[in-house]
Enzyme design. Structure first.
Site, short mmCIF file in Angstrom:
data_model
loop_
_atom_site.label_atom_id
_atom_site.label_comp_id
_atom_site.label_asym_id
_atom_site.label_seq_id
_atom_site.Cartn_x
_atom_site.Cartn_y
_atom_site.Cartn_z
N GLU A 187 0.81 -1.23 0.00
CA GLU A 187 0.00 0.00 0.00
C GLU A 187 0.84 1.27 0.00
O GLU A 187 1.68 1.49 0.88
CB GLU A 187 -0.94 0.02 1.21
N LYS A 240 -8.84 -0.65 0.52
CA LYS A 240 -9.96 -1.15 1.33
C LYS A 240 -10.77 -2.07 0.45
O LYS A 240 -11.16 -1.71 -0.66
CB LYS A 240 -10.84 0.00 1.85
#
Length: 421
Positions: free
Chosen positions: A227, A243
Site C-alpha cells: 500500500e 480497502k
C-alpha cells in the site's frame, strides 16, 4: 564534488546479490520495489549512516523539516504509528512495542531502476567504486531463509477479536465511528532465523510494491507492504488507500466483481477515500484534489485488493513533509472520523502497534517523496529472537465478526507460513 556512479543493464539477480550483501555486510537500510508489473519502479539502498533524526512522540515538525531539507542528501525513515498520537490528542499508557523511529541520511544511496536495469550510486564516489568494483558480492549467494518457531501467541485470538468486532459495531451504531481498523498482534520466538535471508526470500517469492528492511536498534523491520500512503513527484500528490479484500485459492478475473460489487467493501473504500481527500486538502492547491480509478483492483499474496487514486497538487508554500505530518497516520489503518477511531483503537486493542500502521518514507526534496503504509510487516529482535507481526481489518456496520477474523488470518498468511516452516 562527487559524481554519481552509473552502471547500465544490471540484471535483477545481480541487484539482489548486491543489495543483500550491502544489508548484511554494511547494515544498509533498504526500500525496495519489484520488477513485476504494477509493483513499482525503483529500489533504494542506504549505505553507511552519516546523520540521523530520531522521532520520539512530540518531535516538532520544524526540527524534522530542518533535518530533511537544510542538510544535503536523500532521507529514508521509519515512522511508527505512535508518532502520530500526540497530533490527534491520543494518550497511550501501553508499553512501547518498538523503538522510536528515525530519519537517516547516508554516505551512499544506491538507486536501482527495476524497468531499465540502471544502477546509480549517489554520494561518496570513492565508496561507491570500492563497493561495486572490489566488493565480493558477486560471489556470495544469500543462504536459504530457515526459521524455527516456538508457540505463536495472539494478542487477540479468534474469540477476543470477534468480540472486539462486536464492540466496534456497537460503537458504530452509537455514532462514535463509521469505520474502524481493528488489529491483532502475533508473537513468537524464532530459534533460528536469518532476517536478511528471510527478507530477500519474501521479496523474491511474494512480490509487493513496498518492501523495506530497516534497522531500529536491536529490531529489524521486515516490511512487505502493498500500500502506498503518499507519493509526491514534482509536487503532484498521489495516495492509493486500500480497502476491500477477497482471499482466493485460484485467481480468475471474474472474482474482481465479488469485491467491486460488494456494498460492504465499497462502503469501506469510499469512506476512507473521503477521509484521505480531507487529509491532503489543507496542503494541496485549492480545487486540485480529485479521485480517479475508484474501486480499481490488484492481486497480492493470494488476495484481491481494492483501491482508489486520490490526487492533488502540493501548494507552493508547503513541503511533502508538511503533507505527510498532517495526514499521518494513514486513514486506511485508523478508520473515520480519524480522531475518534484512534481513541477507540487505543481502548479496544490490548497491544501497541509500534511500526505497524506507520510508514516507511523516502524524501528527496520538498516536492519529492515516496511512502508506504507499514502493513504485512514483521519486527524481529536480533537479541531475543522475538518475532512479531500484525493483521487487521476494516469494520463497518455490515461487518460479520467471524468473517473479519478470517480476513486478518488471510492477510497474515505469509508470516504464518514463516513461523510454521
Amino acid at each position: 564534488m562527487n559524481t554519481p556512479v552509473r552502471i547500465s543493464h544490471v540484471s535483477h539477480e545481480d541487484f539482489v546479490r548486491f543489495a543483500a550483501w550491502l544489508v548484511r555486510e554494511r547494515q544498509a537500510d533498504a526500500f525496495l520495489s519489484h520488477p513485476e508489473p504494477k509493483h513499482g519502479e525503483t529500489c533504494w539502498v542506504g549505505v553507511d549512516v552519516c546523520a540521523e533524526c530520531p522521532l520520539p512522540q512530540g518531535t516538532p515538525r520544524e526540527s524534522v523539516s530542518a533535518f530533511l531539507f537544510d542538510t544535503p542528501g536523500t532521507a529514508l525513515g521509519c515512522v511508527p504509528y505512535e508518532f502520530g498520537l500526540p497530533q490527534w490528542d491520543i494518550k497511550s499508557t501501553k508499553p512501547q512495542a518498538a523503538p522510536d523511529g528515525c530519519f537517516r541520511k547516508y554516505r551512499l544511496l544506491v538507486v536501482y531502476d527495476c524497468v531499465t536495469g540502471e544502477l546509480c550510486a549517489e554520494g561518496d564516489e570513492v565508496l561507491a567504486r570500492e563497493l561495486l568494483e572490489k566488493g565480493d558480492w558477486r560471489h556470495v549467494s544469500p543462504p536459504d531463509a530457515v526459521c524455527c518457531a516456538k508457540d505463536l501467541e495472539a494478542s487477540m485470538g479468534a474469540t477476543a477479536y470477534e468480540n472486539g468486532v462486536r464492540e466496534t459495531l456497537e460503537r458504530i451504531k452509537a455514532g462514535q465511528v463509521y469505520q474502524l481498523c481493528l488489529s491483532s498482534a502475533y508473537e513468537t520466538v524464532l530459534d533460528a532465523c536469518d532476517p536478511v535471508s528471510l527478507f530477500f526470500a519474501l521479496w523474491q517469492e511474494c512480490p509487493a510494491q513496498y518492501y523495506a528492511y530497516f534497522h531500529l536498534g536491536e529490531e529489524r523491520v521486515i516490511s512487505s507492504s502493498p500500500e502506498r500512503f503518499l507519493s509526491v513527484r514534482d509536487g503532484n500528490v498521489l495516495s492509493q488507500p486500500i480497502k476491500g479484500t477477497l482471499a482466493f485459492e485460484e485467481y480468475s478475473p471474474e472474482l474482481d466483481r465479488l469485491v467491486t460489487d460488494s456494498p460492504k467493501e465499497s462502503a469501506e473504500l469510499s469512506m476512507i477515500v473521503d477521509l484521505i481527500r480531507n487529509d491532503i486538502s489543507a496542503n494541496c492547491e485549492y480545487g486540485s484534489v480529485q479521485v480517479d480509478g475508484h474501486k480499481s483492483t490488484f492481486v497480492v499474496d493470494s488476495l484481491i485488493q481494492m483501491y482508489s487514486n486520490v490526487r492533488g497538487r502540493l501548494r507552493p508554500d508547503r513541503s511533502c513533509w508538511d503533507l505527510f505530518y498532517d495526514a499521518f497516520p494513514g486513514g486506511s489503518v485508523t478508520g473515520c472520523p480519524k480522531r475518534s477511531a484512534m481513541h477507540c483503537i487505543e481502548e479496544l486493542e490490548p497491544h501497541s502497534r509500534g511500526v505497524y500502521c506507520g510508514s516507511m518514507v523516502l524524501i528527496r526534496d520538498k516536492k519529492t517523496m515516496e511512502s508506504s503504509i507499514i502493513i504485512r510487516t514483521a519486527l524481529y529482535n536480533t537479541q531475543s529472537n522475538r518475532f512479531v507481526f500484525h493483521a487487521g481489518s476494516g469494520i463497518v456496520v455490515a461487518s460479520e465478526p467471524e468473517a473479519e477474523h478470517q480476513e486478518t488470518l488471510a492477510k497474515a498468511e505469509k508470516f504464518f507460513q514463516v513461523v510454521q516452516e
